[in-house]
Write a protein that holds these residues in place. Sequence first.
Motif: not given
Length: 553
Positions: A301-309, A351-353
């Motif tokens: 399992m893999s998870e990616t978080n990003g700042d979209a604001g 933005n969460v993958h």
Amino acid sequence: MAVAAQDTALGRLREGFGHLSNQQKLGLMFAVAAVIALLTGSWMWSQTPDYKVLYSNLSDRDGGTVISSLQQMNIPYKMAEGGGAILVPSNQVYEVRLRLASQGLPKGSVAGFELMDGQKLGMSEFQERVNYQRALEGEITRSIQSLSAVQGARVHLAIPRPSVFIREQQKPSASVLLSLYPGRSLDKSQVSGIVHLISSSVPELPLSNVTVVDQNGNLLTGAGEGAAAHAGLDPTQLDYLHQVEQSYVKRIESILTPILGLGNVKAQVAADLDFSMVEQTAETYKPNPQPNEAAIRSQQMSETNGDAGKQASGVPGALSNQPPGAASAPITAAAAPGAGAAAGTAAGAANVHKESTVNFEVDKTIQHVRQPVGSVKRLSVAVVVNHRKAAGKDGKAANKPLTPAELSQVQNLVREAMGFSQARGDTLNVVNAAFTEGEAEEIPSVPLWKDPGSMALAKEVGKNLLIAALLFYLVFGVIRPILRDLARPHAPRVGHEGVTGEEGEEAAEISPEAAAKAAQAAGYEENLKAAKELAKQDPRVVASVVKDWVGAE
């Protein structure tokens, strides 16, 4: 006294022998000589050694070499069977064989690998190949001749030359001519053994390329009879088939004999066996199972978080400058205060993958099956049951058939004993019938004059009886009467002129009647002489005697 008696007896014998005629003397001497010859011959015959076979079926060359060696060793020998066998005393057979074996005799008419001992330099490849083939044929021939039923053998090998081209490769072949002893034969297993022996001795020689023929021209290989032979069964498989059938027969008869009695049941079984060798390997995969039923092999399992604001969002271009359309809400979700905050949160959550990889085990089954050889495919059984013996009205034994219940009971017992299987296609037939008692065939006895052992014994006894009869006749019929006559007192010999003494001995002998008359005459003369002497001495006595004679007349 004993010496005197012996001298008297010898004297009588000498005197009696002297009174014998010339013919009687010759007969007595012939009888004594015959008795001595018979006794001497019997003793020598009993001392003659018993001869046994040293070697038989020798070639002329080996026979001459063996005889020369026997003459050098001063060993007596005889020839028998028209010169085909050499006989020596029975107590020297094994010793002579060992001594001849030390000299390399007999060499045998078949040459083996000793041909390779005398290889000469400069021999061509063809000569070497021919010598090797001859040596191989000789060794195989010797091996076959060592069998007890084989008298002689000839082996011919056809070995092709090796080729570099695979398509031109040919397998060797062999042909064997067997000469069997009279009255002997080879069964299928022995023929198969000879075929396997030859096939194993020659490289790349298949069993099908070996042909065996006997001295009568009968083909011994591939000459099987019956359905089993056409099915291609070898002797081992045939023996196993017969064993299986006999085991079923014995099983059926053993269970019915206590009920019906000994000799009242006959059964035959025909078995169809499967001698094919089958090996099977199966690899089976099941359909895709449910996730909760499958075993997890690995999971990632893999998870990616990003700042979209802090970044521009939306679709670039003219559409981003147009006013939004009429708002609409999904049927399942109603609008609620704070929708803008929820929209901002959704925009940020976009933005969460996340990625998840799950590997499940593949469900498969590997099965290796090897079916047994000689399994029963089908059984056909036939049983014949004799009628039951019972007492008749007249008291005599009578045969009565079995009742249907008894026959059904017998059939059920046979079904259980044979392991009846309808799915296998087995058949069973039980018949109740009266057995016909055949008369025992009398084997004719071999006459004594045709029995070799009896003839040899009769000859031996006949010889002994003949010798004993001749001895008995010569001793009791010729010698004993002559000796008895010699022991009797004989009358003195008289000549032709009737005088005794030396003149009478020189004269010819007279008959017994003449000898008696001569004795009477001699007695009369002696009486007359005695009367004369009495008359001289006492005349009165003579006168009185004469007076009595005259008065009597």
